[in-house]
Design a protein around this motif. Structure first.
Motif, PDB file in Angstrom:
ATOM      1  N   THR A 120       0.883  -1.159   0.000  1.00 31.12           N
ATOM      2  CA  THR A 120       0.000   0.000   0.000  1.00 31.12           C
ATOM      3  C   THR A 120       0.922   1.210   0.000  1.00 31.12           C
ATOM      4  OG1 THR A 120      -1.716  -1.158   1.228  1.00 31.12           O
ATOM      5  CG2 THR A 120      -1.800   1.254   1.255  1.00 31.12           C
ATOM      6  N   GLN A 168       3.572   0.680   3.028  1.00 36.30           N
ATOM      7  CA  GLN A 168       3.300  -0.377   4.002  1.00 36.30           C
ATOM      8  C   GLN A 168       3.195  -1.708   3.264  1.00 36.30           C
ATOM      9  OE1 GLN A 168      -0.478  -0.199   6.128  1.00 36.30           O
ATOM     10  NE2 GLN A 168       0.467  -1.195   7.876  1.00 36.30           N
ATOM     11  N   ALA A 207      -3.869  -2.532   2.297  1.00 33.77           N
ATOM     12  CA  ALA A 207      -4.711  -2.038   3.394  1.00 33.77           C
ATOM     13  C   ALA A 207      -6.126  -2.592   3.287  1.00 33.77           C
ATOM     14  CB  ALA A 207      -4.733  -0.512   3.399  1.00 33.77           C
ATOM     15  N   ALA A 224      -6.697  -5.933   5.146  1.00 30.86           N
ATOM     16  CA  ALA A 224      -6.391  -6.032   6.577  1.00 30.86           C
ATOM     17  C   ALA A 224      -7.490  -6.817   7.285  1.00 30.86           C
ATOM     18  CB  ALA A 224      -6.275  -4.638   7.189  1.00 30.86           C
ATOM     19  N   VAL A 277      -3.236   0.204   9.513  1.00 32.39           N
ATOM     20  CA  VAL A 277      -2.927   0.409   8.098  1.00 32.39           C
ATOM     21  C   VAL A 277      -2.734   1.902   7.850  1.00 32.39           C
ATOM     22  CG1 VAL A 277      -4.167  -1.641   7.289  1.00 32.39           C
ATOM     23  CG2 VAL A 277      -5.348   0.549   7.405  1.00 32.39           C
ATOM     24  N   VAL A 286      -3.446   5.274   5.653  1.00 30.94           N
ATOM     25  CA  VAL A 286      -4.563   5.802   4.859  1.00 30.94           C
ATOM     26  C   VAL A 286      -4.154   7.148   4.269  1.00 30.94           C
ATOM     27  CG1 VAL A 286      -6.369   4.617   6.164  1.00 30.94           C
ATOM     28  CG2 VAL A 286      -5.643   6.883   6.870  1.00 30.94           C
ATOM     29  N   GLU A 307      -2.613   0.478  -4.290  1.00 31.95           N
ATOM     30  CA  GLU A 307      -2.264  -0.888  -3.917  1.00 31.95           C
ATOM     31  C   GLU A 307      -1.579  -1.486  -5.134  1.00 31.95           C
ATOM     32  OE1 GLU A 307      -5.965  -2.601  -2.497  1.00 31.95           O
ATOM     33  OE2 GLU A 307      -5.456  -1.983  -0.456  1.00 31.95           O
TER      34      GLU A 307
END
Length: 70
Positions: free
Chosen positions: A4, A17, A21, A24, A32, A34, A43
């Motif tokens: 992400t 990350q 997300a 999750a 996560v 945002v 993504e």
């Protein structure tokens, strides 16, 4: 590797990350990243080593930015 990625309005990578997300676990505590105002969440799947912790931060950001530019 599934990542992400959050980018700024100018396309600069702001955060990365491991994992998506959107995938999750909903039945467990899980943090996560945002996108905030003016940012965009992506993504993406990027060819990286087993763990992003093995990369220098600059190399990770450069690799992810190059992937997004495609």
């Amino acid at each position: 590797m599934r990542l992400t990625v959050i980018t700024e309005a100018d396309g600069e990578v702001a955060a990365v990350q491991e994992g998506y997300a959107s995938e999750a676990p909903k039945d467990a505590e899980y943090a996560v990243i945002v996108a905030g105002e003016g940012q965009t969440a992506h993504e993406v799947e990027v060819d990286l080593p087993e763990s992003i912790g093995e990369l220098a931060p600059e190399e990770l950001l450069r690799t992810v930015a190059a992937h997004l530019a495609r």
